[in-house]
Design a protein around this motif. Sequence first.
Motif: not given
Length: 354
Positions: A46, A48, A50, A57, A61, A65, A141, A156, A159, A161-162, A262
């Motif tokens: 994944i 990510i 930040c 971050c 995460a 997760l 995700v 969050t 963060i 985008r993931m 996302y």
Amino acid sequence: MAEPVQQPPQPSGGKRKGKAQYVQAKRARRCDAGGPRQLEPGLQGILITCNMNERKCVEEAYSLLNEYGDDMYGPEKFTDKDQQPSGSEGEDDDVEAALKKEVGDIKASTEMRLRRFQSMESGANNVVFIRTLGIEPEKLVHHILQDMYKTKKKKTRVILRMLPISGTCKAFLEDMKKYAETFLEPWFKAPNKGTFQIVYKSRNNSHMNREEVIKELAGIVGSLNSENKVDLTNPQYTVVVEIIKAVCCLSVVKDYMLFRKYNLQEVVKSAKDPSQPHPKLGNGKEVKLESDVKLNQNDPSEGKNNQQVVPENNEEPGQTKPKPESQVVNEEGAKPELADQVMEGCKSNENDHS
């Protein structure tokens, strides 16, 4: 008779040198046992982005997760041995014996060191890569974003985008073409088909040509099934291309526009009209765009011609508006048609720095 030349006395640093070798060997073997420590071809994970705080971050995460990972796949199991450091670092320990003990302990706990989620160096600032094992990153995700979209609960702070990364390869055009031919099959190879768009982002890389990459990938999608069509407004699939240094990260995701590209900060915001794929465009042209899209979708008799006109509103503010001639694509072959449509639509992503 000449006297023999005497060598200067050597400092007695054998013990110190032996310990240094032991520490280096220990770190190297731990790295080998726990897997790679930086982004490289052959991984899933994944990616990510930040906001200037990578350590925070990573913490967010892991929390996010693990919460949803436990919900989908059950809690991750650990042993006491996996939690404890192995080997002794005392100065009085025999180096050879300690090294042998360390190697044995690492071999015994290699599998347990491979965690479900493992942070590693991405190769770019404000970007974190979480390697995954035993899960499907695109499903996890999507599950996270779907829940946040429904509940509107912000989870969050740093963060942005993931993005799930289902595969990585070397960031060279020939390697990417060869890899994508197989990678894209589950979504686009006949009898599978769907509407799609391609989003492209490059970081710390100067040898890749954005237009060439997009055209090649669009051509591959078209060759897998001629019924695959470009949809720049609300595609079924979005092909995500993230290039960092010499590594290309690929994924195919759903609901990319619905989940605000996302973006975890945007997806929890309440939109005035959820049906609008571009809520930030509220300048009157949006109404025209929506009506044009509906007209194209409700008139299947026009065939290819309806999909050859790319909406002008796909560009971000401050960008140059494409010439009308570039919006009409070649009708002779599927590959150039798809490539030109995707190229026009992907211009909207050039200024996306999140």
